[in-house]
Scaffold this motif. Sequence first.
Motif, PDB file in Angstrom:
ATOM      1  N   ARG A 213       0.840  -1.120  -0.005  1.00 51.63           N
ATOM      2  CA  ARG A 213      -0.024   0.009   0.142  1.00 51.63           C
ATOM      3  C   ARG A 213       0.744   1.423  -0.196  1.00 51.63           C
ATOM      4  O   ARG A 213       0.604   2.330  -0.720  1.00 51.63           O
ATOM      5  CB  ARG A 213      -0.865   0.114   1.243  1.00 51.63           C
ATOM      6  N   PHE A 214       1.921   1.321   0.588  1.00 51.04           N
ATOM      7  CA  PHE A 214       2.824   2.323   0.706  1.00 51.04           C
ATOM      8  C   PHE A 214       3.383   2.658  -0.651  1.00 51.04           C
ATOM      9  O   PHE A 214       3.351   3.790  -1.090  1.00 51.04           O
ATOM     10  CB  PHE A 214       4.203   2.057   1.869  1.00 51.04           C
ATOM     11  N   MET A 215       3.977   1.620  -1.168  1.00 50.82           N
ATOM     12  CA  MET A 215       4.612   1.756  -2.549  1.00 50.82           C
ATOM     13  C   MET A 215       3.551   2.137  -3.518  1.00 50.82           C
ATOM     14  O   MET A 215       3.824   3.148  -4.498  1.00 50.82           O
ATOM     15  CB  MET A 215       5.017   0.278  -2.906  1.00 50.82           C
ATOM     16  N   ALA A 216       2.319   1.625  -3.544  1.00 51.54           N
ATOM     17  CA  ALA A 216       1.342   2.028  -4.478  1.00 51.54           C
ATOM     18  C   ALA A 216       0.911   3.742  -4.342  1.00 51.54           C
ATOM     19  O   ALA A 216       0.505   4.299  -5.373  1.00 51.54           O
ATOM     20  CB  ALA A 216      -0.038   1.260  -4.285  1.00 51.54           C
ATOM     21  N   GLU A 217       1.049   4.147  -3.258  1.00 53.35           N
ATOM     22  CA  GLU A 217       0.902   5.399  -3.000  1.00 53.35           C
ATOM     23  C   GLU A 217       1.957   6.532  -3.525  1.00 53.35           C
ATOM     24  O   GLU A 217       1.559   7.732  -3.773  1.00 53.35           O
ATOM     25  CB  GLU A 217       0.663   5.825  -1.593  1.00 53.35           C
ATOM     26  N   VAL A 218       3.012   5.882  -3.484  1.00 56.60           N
ATOM     27  CA  VAL A 218       4.187   6.945  -3.614  1.00 56.60           C
ATOM     28  C   VAL A 218       4.214   7.722  -4.952  1.00 56.60           C
ATOM     29  O   VAL A 218       4.155   9.007  -4.923  1.00 56.60           O
ATOM     30  CB  VAL A 218       5.576   6.088  -3.556  1.00 56.60           C
TER      31      VAL A 218
END
Length: 572
Positions: A213-218
Amino acid sequence: MTPDSIVFGGAGLIGRSLVAELLRRDRTVAAALRGPADRLTGWLAGQGVDTARLTVVSADIAVPGLGLGAAPDLGEVRDVYNSAARFAFGLEAAQARAVNVTGAVNVADWAAARGSLRRLVHVSGYRVSGGPADYRRDGAYEASKREGDAAVRARARELGVPLTVVNPSTVVGEDQFIGLASLVRDLWRGRLPLLPGDRETFLPVVDVGYLARFMAEVPGHEETAGEAYWVLDDATPNLPELVGLLAAHLGVRAPRAAVPVSLVRRLPRALTGADPETLSFLSGDRYETAPALAFAERAGLRMPPVGTVLRTWADGLVATGFGERARFGEKAGFQDVAGSRTWVTGERESPQYVLLHGLPLDADSWARVAGELDGPVLAADLPGLGRSAPARSAEEPEELEEWTRDLLEPVGTRPVLVGHSFGCGPVLRHALAHPERVSGVVLLAPAFLQAPSGWLTRSAVGAAVLLGTSPARLAGRLGVPVDALADLRRPGAARRVIEAMRAGHAAGQELRKALDRIGVPVTVVTGSADPLVTGEADVVIEGAGHYPQLTHPRQVARVLREAVARAPRGRW
């Protein structure tokens, strides 16, 4: 449908979770991987992810151009994720560098040629700071990740690529069997008498779902360009407390003492069992996580509780025998049942079938039968057997009766109870005591109706295990798959099997009387090569021996379905 994102290493632990997250956000995704596509698509299907917007492409990042060859149109890709890595210990330097350094730079070069590029997100490692790569000191994996981190940053600056580096700590998730998992395996199997490190040793973890989820937001946040984020859970307990938490959850004893890493390095590996490359991860270092936490706050992301993450991960490790066998059941894990830390699989409240195994097996011995059934199943490892911790006295009938009652307490349906061999005892006793909660009973190869010599033979086999017979040789003698005996390597497991065999033999007369008194429909099933000497079987499975659920699962499942069809419906 033209992809707007591409994930290199799309079938790996991080990559597949990221692909799933992007698809759930209605992104059109290209997953680039080596090997067959079903490594990814099969996993996604198991997660219930819609793959209509997914394109799988073959790639090899170790070669210029990434080996994309005749890949479909990727001209509109704007977000490039590189989660590909060669993650293993004991690699040659050239093997590690080919993917972790050269391959990472190749991805940066490819990203630079995308006219619509919004961001390159590169997955690095949390130990990348602290000086240049030293292959002799750190080993090929860690050194190559450190070298690759510096090389990608330099190439991105040179080419003007908008880059974000994500530095995750130990990632925990389904099928992660490397690194910390090996320590958990040794803990589970009683091979961790001493803990490497000290009270300050910090081995941080991060949940793979949160990382995805963190990477998808970046890429959607301009301020993340040019940044590097250390993504880990600062609440991870120091290593002694972490191991203690897992030991309590697994129902095993935690190491009582620690040994300094400096001493472990000097001792022979044959003595310590420690891979030298893993030791550099055992330190008291802390990491600058404030920028990642601040971004997560802005993006509305929350880490799941680290204790829950660790326990769920440990359940997954045990469920698959640390990668040695297939997982049985989605709802599987440890639960407290009558004072025993019990491995429970399946539907706890509304099962149509309750399956209790025999010796020396565990609940997974029902996997092929369960796959043929038409209703929800509840199965469990009996106390002290398989993966379950011992009860106060598992070989005593009253203790096993209490355990069965507690296991079935949440059940609101009237299931058919199925016992195999030794498992027929708790099934019969429960049905006799609580007929209003049971719709029928199936006794599969009931040992209490067989010749005592059969029990003596199986006890001799158990004694051989206790004296050192390998699971492979024992499996051949019993005619069962070797993975069915995986947990016999646990400390005390063989002794508990022998005790249960003797207890089952001693209870034969009591169980035969119980069979005469039971007030619910009973079906007795045996194999033609495993005949009864007391009474007659209702069903004889031609060609089967003592383990028909393993050798003839379809025939066994048919009997169980017929028992359900004859049984009264409804809830008790």
